[in-house]
Scaffold this motif. Structure first.
Motif, PDB file in Angstrom:
ATOM      1  N   LEU A 153     -12.389  12.634  22.452  1.00  0.00           N
ATOM      2  CA  LEU A 153     -12.217  12.097  21.104  1.00  0.00           C
ATOM      3  C   LEU A 153     -13.442  12.368  20.243  1.00  0.00           C
ATOM      4  O   LEU A 153     -13.329  12.789  19.087  1.00  0.00           O
ATOM      5  CB  LEU A 153     -11.942  10.601  21.195  1.00  0.00           C
ATOM      6  CG  LEU A 153     -11.718   9.857  19.862  1.00  0.00           C
ATOM      7  CD1 LEU A 153     -10.422  10.312  19.207  1.00  0.00           C
ATOM      8  CD2 LEU A 153     -11.685   8.356  20.091  1.00  0.00           C
ATOM      9  N   SER A 156      -6.125  12.997  22.386  1.00  0.00           N
ATOM     10  CA  SER A 156      -7.032  12.118  23.125  1.00  0.00           C
ATOM     11  C   SER A 156      -6.985  10.698  22.590  1.00  0.00           C
ATOM     12  O   SER A 156      -7.047   9.737  23.371  1.00  0.00           O
ATOM     13  CB  SER A 156      -8.463  12.665  23.059  1.00  0.00           C
ATOM     14  OG  SER A 156      -8.909  12.740  21.717  1.00  0.00           O
ATOM     15  N   GLY A 157      -6.841  10.540  21.268  1.00  0.00           N
ATOM     16  CA  GLY A 157      -6.759   9.197  20.696  1.00  0.00           C
ATOM     17  C   GLY A 157      -5.510   8.467  21.163  1.00  0.00           C
ATOM     18  O   GLY A 157      -5.572   7.289  21.565  1.00  0.00           O
ATOM     19  N   SER A 158      -4.367   9.150  21.129  1.00  0.00           N
ATOM     20  CA  SER A 158      -3.117   8.519  21.584  1.00  0.00           C
ATOM     21  C   SER A 158      -3.178   8.187  23.069  1.00  0.00           C
ATOM     22  O   SER A 158      -2.787   7.088  23.490  1.00  0.00           O
ATOM     23  CB  SER A 158      -1.943   9.455  21.303  1.00  0.00           C
ATOM     24  OG  SER A 158      -1.857   9.790  19.926  1.00  0.00           O
ATOM     25  N   LEU A 192     -11.496  10.819  28.123  1.00  0.00           N
ATOM     26  CA  LEU A 192     -10.729  10.846  26.874  1.00  0.00           C
ATOM     27  C   LEU A 192     -11.598  10.441  25.692  1.00  0.00           C
ATOM     28  O   LEU A 192     -11.452  10.986  24.583  1.00  0.00           O
ATOM     29  CB  LEU A 192      -9.519   9.910  26.984  1.00  0.00           C
ATOM     30  CG  LEU A 192      -8.382  10.378  27.900  1.00  0.00           C
ATOM     31  CD1 LEU A 192      -7.308   9.297  28.003  1.00  0.00           C
ATOM     32  CD2 LEU A 192      -7.762  11.666  27.378  1.00  0.00           C
ATOM     33  N   PHE A 193     -12.516   9.501  25.910  1.00  0.00           N
ATOM     34  CA  PHE A 193     -13.433   9.089  24.838  1.00  0.00           C
ATOM     35  C   PHE A 193     -14.328  10.244  24.422  1.00  0.00           C
ATOM     36  O   PHE A 193     -14.549  10.484  23.226  1.00  0.00           O
ATOM     37  CB  PHE A 193     -14.268   7.895  25.315  1.00  0.00           C
ATOM     38  CG  PHE A 193     -15.349   7.493  24.349  1.00  0.00           C
ATOM     39  CD1 PHE A 193     -15.029   6.814  23.178  1.00  0.00           C
ATOM     40  CD2 PHE A 193     -16.680   7.797  24.604  1.00  0.00           C
ATOM     41  CE1 PHE A 193     -16.033   6.451  22.283  1.00  0.00           C
ATOM     42  CE2 PHE A 193     -17.674   7.436  23.720  1.00  0.00           C
ATOM     43  CZ  PHE A 193     -17.355   6.748  22.552  1.00  0.00           C
ATOM     44  N   LEU A 198      -5.858   7.708  24.871  1.00  0.00           N
ATOM     45  CA  LEU A 198      -6.851   6.646  25.105  1.00  0.00           C
ATOM     46  C   LEU A 198      -6.274   5.280  24.781  1.00  0.00           C
ATOM     47  O   LEU A 198      -6.508   4.303  25.510  1.00  0.00           O
ATOM     48  CB  LEU A 198      -8.103   6.918  24.272  1.00  0.00           C
ATOM     49  CG  LEU A 198      -9.272   5.954  24.470  1.00  0.00           C
ATOM     50  CD1 LEU A 198      -9.727   5.956  25.925  1.00  0.00           C
ATOM     51  CD2 LEU A 198     -10.433   6.321  23.554  1.00  0.00           C
ATOM     52  N   LEU A 246      -8.203  15.297  18.643  1.00  0.00           N
ATOM     53  CA  LEU A 246      -8.324  13.927  18.146  1.00  0.00           C
ATOM     54  C   LEU A 246      -7.020  13.168  18.307  1.00  0.00           C
ATOM     55  O   LEU A 246      -7.001  12.016  18.771  1.00  0.00           O
ATOM     56  CB  LEU A 246      -8.743  13.962  16.675  1.00  0.00           C
ATOM     57  CG  LEU A 246      -8.984  12.611  15.997  1.00  0.00           C
ATOM     58  CD1 LEU A 246     -10.147  11.889  16.656  1.00  0.00           C
ATOM     59  CD2 LEU A 246      -9.268  12.806  14.515  1.00  0.00           C
TER      60      LEU A 246
END
Length: 575
Positions: free
Chosen positions: A299, A241-243, A295-296, A245, A238
């Motif tokens: 996430l 991938s969040g960073s 990446l989504f 994205l 999380l």
């Protein structure tokens, strides 16, 4: 205005209007009457879970109320109790209800599995015998040893098929009333057959029950550990991938709207794999789709590992994003192949010019810039699109290099090579010929442009200029300080680090020997007085100093006074 009723169905809460509730109740009553007593409760639980799943898919949010429309749709999928028939004593089953096709879903099959049921589940999903998958797993374990990690990961992430509905999903069968009843009865048949084959004398033996309890306890411990690991993996996925994205979205948006930036100043030093011929807004869009969509999904996977009851994003959304990603990836691959094809071959145009001085003279070398394109000779760009003084778009590049070579001739000369790429030698040579590069020889001075130009119609195809300066033995080479930025040691006879610029170097026996470089003298700061000792006699003074890392002792005879020591540790004066 209809009344609404709150019900709990398969572990989910629903708001349903009164008419729909009455019809659903009659539907459940009819099913119960049509079922045989054997396994009726289990069948009804699976049916309720399946209907709850169907209703959840049809409602967009929790505030919606289930109406007759949704109930009719669910009944159409599940079928009417009187519309099917299962023959108990034959292997043939006849169905006459409205069927619903359903794709397979990956579960672990512990009933047919040997450990965690992972390979048995994959066997159902891909339609292959789990035996072959087990053979492959054994080979991986005893060769590279890489099979255990994926197995453990799938054991953690893939759920076990526990309910009858999940077992039907695992094999790709439609989850209808008849299939649920059939599956439950098959289970009862297997149990009955197993009971008939048991040695009744060993029934009283509780060893098997004890072993099962121990195995279950061990499994529970491992599953608890795996769940904790899964939560940590989910948190890591999380965050990463969040960073990533967020960074991809920001970079993509900036690239998409780059045309509105003044002179594209933000992209002067950006080098993309597709080059600047492909518009930045297209590259930004491809970056967002090709990198952002995976990446989504990472996430979402991280969120699912952290949140057990996370709602799915929806089949339509999932497959739409997958289709968009495949199209964008294909488009990117096509652009990459086209770009690689345009750079397949190199062409070269060579110009050789003698420098009219003898080997006993001094040759001075310097680079100059064009004030229209750059205000400083130190400014350096790999490639840019600029306008010349007439307003024509030109490709401007500082991809110019100087290589120093030796020669047996009595005079120096230069060889200027203009290089460009193309999909054929003819095309590459044509582009190389259209490169504009100037230099001039004024007396004993060689003045080189620090840039090249070519028309934008020639496209960016690795255009560059390589200048080879051939120096005879005995000549003095005097480079200015700006030569450093363009000097290249590849294909050169002299070491790139021959010394500082701005001094004179003489070619002797294949080396450049500096004639006027400053000598490396030891600094006074390196000379440190370590100790000064004054003895108890009036006439002897002893001084210990450190000069260049050495300790030196000097003595002087004097009745009184202080000592003064020079940089070599010698006493030069007393007071």
């Amino acid at each position: 205005m209809n009344k609404t009723v709150s019900i709990n169905l398969g572990g989910f809460s629903f708001h349903i209007d009164e008419d729909a509730y009455q019809k659903l109740s009659r539907y459940f009553d009819a099913i119960k009457r049509s079922l045989s007593p054997d396994g009726r409760d289990e069948i009804m639980n699976d049916i309720e879970s399946r209907i709850a799943e169907l209703l959840s898919e049809k409602l967009s949010n929790d505030k919606q109320v289930v109406s007759l429309t949704e109930i009719d749709q669910v009944i159409a999928v599940m079928g009417q109790p009187e519309d099917y028939r299962i023959e108990d004593e034959t292997t043939q089953t006849t169905y006459t209800y409205a069927s619903s096709t359903r794709s397979k879903k990956l579960y672990r099959d512990k009933e047919k599995g040997m450990l965690g049921g992972v390979l048995a589940g994959f066997g159902h999903y891909f339609g292959v015998d789990p035996l072959w998958l087990r053979i492959i797993m054994v080979i991986l374990l005893f060769t590279w040893g890489i099979g255990i990690i994926p197995y453990i990961i799938f054991w953690i992430l893939v759920p076990e098929a526990k309910t009858t509905a999940e077992k039907l999903e695992m094999t790709g069968q439609a989850i209808t009333i008849s299939n649920i009843e059939k599956k439950v009865k098959e289970g009862f048949g297997e149990i009955s057959e197993t009971i008939n084959n048991i040695d009744h004398k060993k029934i009283a033996d509780g060893a098997r029950d004890g072993a099962n309890k121990v195995a279950t306890s061990i499994e529970d411990v491992f599953m608890t550990i795996f769940k904790v690991i899964a939560k940590l993996i989910g948190a890591f996925m999380l965050i990463v991938s969040g960073s990533a994205l967020i960074g991809i979205i920001i970079a993509s948006v900036v690239m998409i709207f780059s045309s509105s930036l003044p002179e594209n100043a933000a992209f002067d030093f950006i080098d993309t794999p597709l080059g600047i011929e492909t518009p930045f807004w297209i590259q930004g869009l491809l970056l967002l789709l090709v990198v952002g969509i995976p990446l989504f999904f990472l996430l979402i996977l991280g969120l699912k590992l952290l949140i057990n009851n996370l709602r799915p994003i929806g089949t339509i959304t999932k497959y739409s994003l997958l289709a968009i990603w495949l199209i964008a990836t294909g488009f990117l691959i096509a652009l990459g192949i086209k770009e690689a094809g345009q750079l397949a071959l190199d062409g070269k145009i060579v110009q050789k010019v003698d420098i009219p001085i003898t080997s006993a003279d001094t040759i001075k070398v310097r680079f100059v810039n064009n004030d229209f394109f750059s205000k400083d000779v130190e400014d350096k760009y790999d490639v840019k699109i600029k306008q010349d003084s007439a307003g024509n778009e030109m490709i401007y590049s500082n991809n110019v290099s100087l290589h120093l070579k030796t020669t047996d001739k009595a005079y120096p000369y230069i060889q200027v090579e203009k290089i460009a790429s193309g999909k054929s030698f003819a095309e590459a040579n044509q582009r190389a010929e259209k490169i504009k590069y100037n230099f001039k020889i004024v007396g004993n001075q060689l003045i080189l442009d620090n840039y090249l130009l070519t028309d934008v119609k020639n496209k960016i195809r690795n255009q560059k200029v390589e200048v080879y300066l051939y120096l005879p033995n005995g000549i003095v080479y005097a480079p200015e300080k700006n030569v450093t930025n363009y000097l290249d040691g590849d294909n050169a006879d002299f070491d790139y680090f021959y010394g500082p610029e701005g001094y004179n170097y003489k070619v002797e026996e294949g080396e450049l020997k500096c004639l006027n470089c400053p000598e490396e003298n030891e600094s006074d700061e390196d000379d440190e007085i370590v100790n000064i000792t004054e003895k108890d006699q009036d006439t002897i003074k002893t001084v210990t100093v450190k000069v260049g890392g050495k300790e030196i002792i000097r003595t002087e005879t004097k009745k009184s006074g202080n000592l003064t020591v020079d940089e070599n540790g010698v006493i030069v004066k007393t007071k």
